[in-house]
Structures are given as structure tokens and as C-alpha cells.
Design an enzyme around this catalytic site. Structure first.
Site, mmCIF file in Angstrom:
data_model
loop_
_atom_site.group_PDB
_atom_site.id
_atom_site.type_symbol
_atom_site.label_atom_id
_atom_site.label_comp_id
_atom_site.label_asym_id
_atom_site.label_seq_id
_atom_site.Cartn_x
_atom_site.Cartn_y
_atom_site.Cartn_z
ATOM 1 N N LYS A 48 9.077 2.657 -5.134
ATOM 2 C CA LYS A 48 9.151 3.439 -3.904
ATOM 3 C C LYS A 48 10.583 3.689 -3.453
ATOM 4 O O LYS A 48 10.947 4.807 -3.113
ATOM 5 C CB LYS A 48 8.369 2.753 -2.785
ATOM 6 N N HIS A 119 -3.412 -3.464 -0.431
ATOM 7 C CA HIS A 119 -2.339 -3.792 0.504
ATOM 8 C C HIS A 119 -2.553 -5.173 1.137
ATOM 9 O O HIS A 119 -1.609 -5.772 1.654
ATOM 10 C CB HIS A 119 -2.232 -2.705 1.566
ATOM 11 N N ARG A 122 -0.154 -7.903 -0.207
ATOM 12 C CA ARG A 122 1.200 -7.862 0.365
ATOM 13 C C ARG A 122 1.213 -8.449 1.775
ATOM 14 O O ARG A 122 2.085 -9.242 2.128
ATOM 15 C CB ARG A 122 1.678 -6.408 0.367
ATOM 16 N N HIS A 146 12.271 -3.516 8.162
ATOM 17 C CA HIS A 146 12.013 -3.333 9.582
ATOM 18 C C HIS A 146 13.241 -3.743 10.396
ATOM 19 O O HIS A 146 13.957 -4.669 10.013
ATOM 20 C CB HIS A 146 10.820 -4.189 10.027
ATOM 21 N N TYR A 155 2.784 -5.475 11.655
ATOM 22 C CA TYR A 155 2.468 -5.124 10.273
ATOM 23 C C TYR A 155 1.615 -6.192 9.596
ATOM 24 O O TYR A 155 0.686 -5.888 8.864
ATOM 25 C CB TYR A 155 3.770 -4.912 9.501
#
Length: 171
Positions: A48, A119, A122, A146, A155
Site C-alpha cells: 500500500k 482486517h 490486524r 495516525h 481504529y
């Protein structure tokens, strides 16, 4: 869930374990090669953001990982699809994120988990790291890019947990 995967499919077990012990995105997990995991640390370039990432392989899976890759070439994907690609007829390609999603959701159902996906691995890594030591918040902020601690806590789902506990503690 580790035991569930371990007794059914070593590939899926290692995928799950590396996910919960590394915080890698599913796109990076799927495309891990043998060369990237040989030795004590995993070394890769994240897809990414193209950042170099290095982390230790958790001691609980090191020998299983070494056994799994011992007869593989450095260029092989660790998590290979068993399918032959329809158009290219290629073998040994990495599993697709959809495949990972399917086996995670299927395993989750066995444990009554309805909100699980790729996800989740993670976020589980981050949640456990934070709960183990709240000083890890700065590390997690750095890992996720962040700038606000509240963003990181939100998150990983801690904002909701904190609100729920606060409401339950009201007298």
C-alpha cells in the site's frame, strides 16, 4: 482459533497466526514469499505505502513456519492457492483476499463470531498489543500512521469498549 486452524489446514493456520502476530494488511499477508520469512525476522516492502517493514516471527509459530517452508523455493508464495488460474493457467499463485475471508469467516462461525474478516487480524494484533501495555499506543500510532491517539483507539475498537465499561460502572 489457532488450534482450530492447526488441526485442519497448516497454510490457513500460519496465515491466521502471522496476521495476529504482525499487524500486516491482508494484501501483504497473501503475497508473502518464502525469502521474506526465512531467518528470525520477516522483511518486506508493504504494497500500500511501499514502506519497508521488519518484524520478528513469533516464537510460537517459528518451528511450524520453518517446517512448512523447508521444501519451498525462496520465490514461492507462502500462502499459495490450490487453484490453477483460469486465464493464465499458472500454478503457485498467492491466495486471493476472498479466499482468506472465506476461511476466516467459516472458522469464526465455529466460535460464534459474526463480525470477523481479514482486517480483524490486524485489529486483533493492535488491540492485544495495546492491552498488554498501554505505552504501546505511540508504537501503534506510528505503525498505522495516525497523528491522534483517539484515532488509533477508535481504529482498534477501544473507544467503544471504554464507553461500554464507563456506562456499566455508573452507580
Amino acid at each position: 482459533m489457532k488450534h482450530y486452524f492447526y488441526t485442519r489446514n497448516i497454510r490457513n493456520y500460519l496465515f491466521f497466526c502471522i496476521g495476529i502476530y504482525s499487524g500486516l494488511r491482508v494484501s501483504d499477508l497473501c503475497r508473502l514469499t518464502v525469502a521474506e520469512v526465512r531467518g528470525s525476522h520477516v522483511n518486506l516492502i508493504e504494497q500500500k505505502n511501499k514502506h519497508a517493514k521488519r518484524f520478528v516471527v513469533h516464537h510460537s509459530i517459528r518451528s511450524d513456519l520453518d517446517d512448512y517452508i523447508k521444501d519451498m523455493r525462496d520465490s514461492d508464495y507462502i500462502f499459495q492457492s490450490r487453484q490453477i488460474k483460469t486465464v493464465s493457467r499458472m500454478r503457485g499463485q498467492p491466495i486471493d483476499r476472498t479466499t482468506a475471508y472465506r476461511f476466516l469467516v467459516s472458522a469464526g462461525r465455529q466460535f460464534g463470531l459474526t463480525e470477523i474478516g481479514c482486517h480483524t487480524l490486524r485489529k486483533t494484533w493492535a488491540y492485544r498489543l495495546y492491552m498488554q501495555d498501554h505505552k504501546n499506543l505511540a508504537l501503534l500510532m506510528e505503525m498505522f500512521g495516525h497523528t491522534d491517539p483517539a484515532e488509533t483507539l477508535d481504529y482498534i475498537g477501544l473507544t467503544q469498549d471504554m464507553m461500554d465499561k464507563a456506562i456499566q460502572a455508573l452507580k
